[in-house]
Design a protein around this motif. Structure first.
Motif, mmCIF file in Angstrom:
data_model
loop_
_atom_site.group_PDB
_atom_site.id
_atom_site.type_symbol
_atom_site.label_atom_id
_atom_site.label_comp_id
_atom_site.label_asym_id
_atom_site.label_seq_id
_atom_site.Cartn_x
_atom_site.Cartn_y
_atom_site.Cartn_z
ATOM 1 N N THR A 415 0.853 -1.193 0.000
ATOM 2 C CA THR A 415 0.000 0.000 0.000
ATOM 3 C C THR A 415 0.883 1.236 0.000
ATOM 4 O OG1 THR A 415 -1.710 -1.194 1.199
ATOM 5 C CG2 THR A 415 -1.842 1.216 1.201
ATOM 6 N N ALA A 416 0.827 2.008 -1.080
ATOM 7 C CA ALA A 416 1.615 3.234 -1.194
ATOM 8 C C ALA A 416 1.065 4.048 -2.358
ATOM 9 C CB ALA A 416 3.087 2.922 -1.414
ATOM 10 N N THR A 417 1.335 5.360 -2.347
ATOM 11 C CA THR A 417 0.904 6.251 -3.423
ATOM 12 C C THR A 417 2.078 7.109 -3.849
ATOM 13 O OG1 THR A 417 0.164 7.910 -1.804
ATOM 14 C CG2 THR A 417 -1.478 6.311 -2.586
ATOM 15 N N GLY A 418 1.973 7.667 -5.063
ATOM 16 C CA GLY A 418 3.004 8.546 -5.563
ATOM 17 C C GLY A 418 4.084 7.795 -6.312
ATOM 18 N N PHE A 425 5.983 1.633 4.842
ATOM 19 C CA PHE A 425 5.075 0.698 4.182
ATOM 20 C C PHE A 425 5.104 -0.621 4.940
ATOM 21 C CE2 PHE A 425 9.246 0.328 2.280
ATOM 22 C CZ PHE A 425 9.460 -1.027 2.107
ATOM 23 N N ARG A 426 4.173 -1.464 4.605
ATOM 24 C CA ARG A 426 4.045 -2.749 5.276
ATOM 25 C C ARG A 426 4.182 -3.856 4.232
ATOM 26 N NH1 ARG A 426 2.194 -3.577 10.323
ATOM 27 N NH2 ARG A 426 1.509 -5.689 10.909
ATOM 28 N N TRP A 427 5.099 -4.788 4.519
ATOM 29 C CA TRP A 427 5.350 -5.899 3.586
ATOM 30 C C TRP A 427 5.476 -7.193 4.375
ATOM 31 C CZ3 TRP A 427 10.334 -8.449 2.733
ATOM 32 C CH2 TRP A 427 10.292 -9.396 1.687
ATOM 33 N N ARG A 428 4.666 -8.180 4.001
ATOM 34 C CA ARG A 428 4.648 -9.477 4.674
ATOM 35 C C ARG A 428 4.452 -9.304 6.182
ATOM 36 N NH1 ARG A 428 9.373 -13.141 1.639
ATOM 37 N NH2 ARG A 428 8.418 -13.062 -0.452
ATOM 38 N N ALA A 429 3.498 -8.468 6.513
ATOM 39 C CA ALA A 429 3.103 -8.206 7.912
ATOM 40 C C ALA A 429 4.218 -7.555 8.716
ATOM 41 C CB ALA A 429 2.649 -9.496 8.594
ATOM 42 N N MET A 430 5.216 -6.977 8.039
ATOM 43 C CA MET A 430 6.309 -6.292 8.730
ATOM 44 C C MET A 430 6.256 -4.809 8.405
ATOM 45 S SD MET A 430 9.571 -8.873 8.198
ATOM 46 C CE MET A 430 9.440 -8.775 6.405
ATOM 47 N N PRO A 431 6.196 -3.960 9.416
ATOM 48 C CA PRO A 431 6.287 -2.515 9.164
ATOM 49 C C PRO A 431 7.733 -2.128 8.863
ATOM 50 C CG PRO A 431 6.048 -2.927 11.503
ATOM 51 C CD PRO A 431 5.934 -4.257 10.828
ATOM 52 N N LEU A 432 7.942 -1.424 7.755
ATOM 53 C CA LEU A 432 9.283 -1.057 7.329
ATOM 54 C C LEU A 432 9.362 0.438 7.093
ATOM 55 C CD1 LEU A 432 9.925 -3.946 4.766
ATOM 56 C CD2 LEU A 432 10.713 -3.830 7.134
ATOM 57 N N THR A 433 10.567 0.993 7.315
ATOM 58 C CA THR A 433 10.806 2.428 7.122
ATOM 59 C C THR A 433 11.917 2.590 6.093
ATOM 60 O OG1 THR A 433 10.193 2.881 9.411
ATOM 61 C CG2 THR A 433 11.423 4.593 8.239
ATOM 62 N N THR A 434 11.677 3.442 5.087
ATOM 63 C CA THR A 434 12.664 3.659 4.029
ATOM 64 C C THR A 434 13.779 4.541 4.555
ATOM 65 O OG1 THR A 434 10.984 3.442 2.321
ATOM 66 C CG2 THR A 434 13.035 4.545 1.715
ATOM 67 N N ALA A 435 15.026 4.007 4.511
ATOM 68 C CA ALA A 435 16.193 4.787 4.920
ATOM 69 C C ALA A 435 16.906 5.389 3.715
ATOM 70 C CB ALA A 435 17.160 3.910 5.710
#
Length: 490
Positions: A415-418, A425-435
């Motif tokens: 799930t993301a826009t732009g 974002f969330r991938w495979r039930a893991m919350p991740l932060t873009t560094a």
């Protein structure tokens, strides 16, 4: 060939070689023919006697043959099987003399000089040949002469029955000289219909009008020009055998005997610049039962020290019974293997990898060990091929304009826009932060392929490093906005 001995040649013609071969494999009662496709139409290629008696002939269209003979049974011609069958007949004919060659597509030629007396004379030998071929269901006509050309002419244009006295060679038609059809037609128009007419004519005008081949064939038939019989060479057989004075049953004894068989077998392979790809060890027990151990190699080999340990796994399953009294080792599949250059510095060799693949293949099968090969495509899913490692040589490295992930999987939506990577974002039930994000790398679909996975059109790929340590490969589809994860870097 033999001092003081006149040369004698026997020619065997098989006028129904193809149909006889097919009928031996699957007999048919009544008219039968083999058909071949020429120019989009099926024509008769070879017929049996019943089909010829019904008025059919070679080259006849299949539709016309059906109208003349509604009960005709037909099959497709197999010239490759016919030549294999003829090669088998050549090997069989070596029982009469050692010099046996193949003549054209449907004949054999035997140089029986000095060998006919072993069969009681030429007549007895030829009668035995015809009896054995007739008993096998093969139609044959024989001709004997002092030259290959004379024997061929008598076989094709002489009397079909061996009891009939053979005619004089000069009385045969000019077609018996193995000439081209246009030359035969030209000679007949000049009134030269038999070989005697041709032999009595001036040679210079004939050579100017029809070329030198006409006189060459005439001289060969009359025995004035030599024409050798060239026997076909047999392919090399890579087999060694050992008969033991006393039966053995221990695995160590079998390995010792196998090591003695491998040395001459590998030496023969080296003499032919070849390597064994598949070996079969046959162990004959004293009760006449056979035990076989098959070894499939990941690469062609001819080193006894490397091959011997690879048999250990298979020999452990052998039941020796009351003992083994004979060992037979055969290389059933052989491939070219270039010789090793001496005096050069040692280089990296794939021998150890091939040995490892062979050992693993003994347990799980060589077909189940795969390697990745590069493919000519910029689409990530099509940039590689998976092939059995033992049957596909390693190729050059993968060349990509940008780094590619170690793991590649089907696209997974997030799930993301732009058009830029999302901060969270969330991938495979893991919350991740873009560094950190590197990109985009735009890849367009290949228009000549219909791929359902690329129905969204263009893809903009990004290399995203997350604060949690994941290094992912994301792409964005501008035409149908959406974000997906397709790979993960190491």
């Amino acid at each position: 060939m033999f001092a003081g001995t006149h040369r004698r040649i026997v020619s065997i013609w098989f006028p129904r070689l193809a149909s006889d071969r097919a009928l031996r494999a699957c007999p048919v009662d009544g008219p039968f023919a083999l058909a071949q496709r020429l120019g989009g139409a099926e024509t008769l290629f070879c017929l049996n006697a019943e089909a010829e008696a019904a008025g059919l002939h070679r080259g006849m269209r299949m539709a016309d043959a059906r109208s003349f003979c509604p009960g005709l049974v037909s099959r497709l011609a197999r010239p490759d099987l016919d030549m294999r069958f003829l090669a088998g007949l050549r090997r069989w004919a070596e029982r009469y003399c050692p010099w046996v060659g193949i003549e054209g597509q449907d004949g054999l030629v035997l140089d029986i000089t000095g060998a006919a007396h072993l069969w009681g004379g030429e007549e007895t030998m030829c009668a035995d040949i015809l009896v054995r071929l007739t008993r096998a269901g093969i139609t044959a006509q024989l001709g004997r002469g002092a030259s290959l050309g004379a024997a061929w002419a008598l076989a094709h244009f002489g009397p079909p029955s061996p009891e009939t006295p053979e005619p004089d060679l000069l009385a045969l038609p000019v077609a018996a000289l193995r000439l081209k059809p246009n030359i035969v037609t030209g000679l007949q128009r000049l009134g030269l219909r038999c070989i005697g007419d041709l032999a009595a004519s001036p040679r210079a005008p004939l050579a100017r009008r029809f070329g030198p081949d006409l006189l060459t064939r005439l001289d060969q038939a009359l025995g004035n020009s030599p024409e050798p019989v060239t026997p076909a060479s047999e392919p090399p057989q890579f087999v060694t055998r050992m008969t033991l004075p006393e039966p053995i049953g221990l695995e160590g004894d079998v390995m010792a005997g196998l090591s003695r068989l491998l040395v001459p077998l590998c030496a023969r392979l080296a003499a032919h610049q070849a390597g064994a790809r598949q070996l079969v060890l046959t162990l004959r027990r004293v009760d006449q039962a056979n035990q076989q151990v098959e070894l499939r190699l990941a690469a062609p080999m001819r080193d006894p020290a490397r091959i011997l340990p690879l048999f250990t796994h298979g020999l452990a399953k052998v039941d020796a019974g009351f003992g083994i009294d004979q060992l037979r080792l055969e290389a059933t599949q052989v491939e070219p293997l270039s010789p090793v250059q001496l005096g050069t510095p040692p280089v990296a060799s794939p021998d150890r990898l091939a040995d490892l693949l062979t050992r693993l293949g003994r347990r799980i099968g060589l077909e189940n060990i795969h390697r990745f090969l590069p493919a000519k495509s910029h689409i990530p899913e099509r940039s590689f091929l998976i092939a059995p490692a033992a049957f596909s040589p390693a190729q050059g490295g993968f060349h990509a304009p940008r780094p590619r992930p170690l793991r590649l999987f089907p696209p997974e939506p997030i799930t993301a826009t732009g058009p830029t990577p999302p901060a969270r974002f969330r991938w495979r039930a893991m919350p991740l932060t873009t560094a950190r994000a590197t990109g985009p790398e735009r890849i367009t679909p290949e228009w000549w392929f219909e791929d359902e996975n690329w129905r969204h059109g263009l893809r903009d790929y990004w290399r995203v490093e997350t604060a949690e340590g994941r290094r992912l490969w994301l792409f964005f589809t501008p035409q149908n906005p959406g974000w997906f994860v397709q790979g993960e870097f190491a």
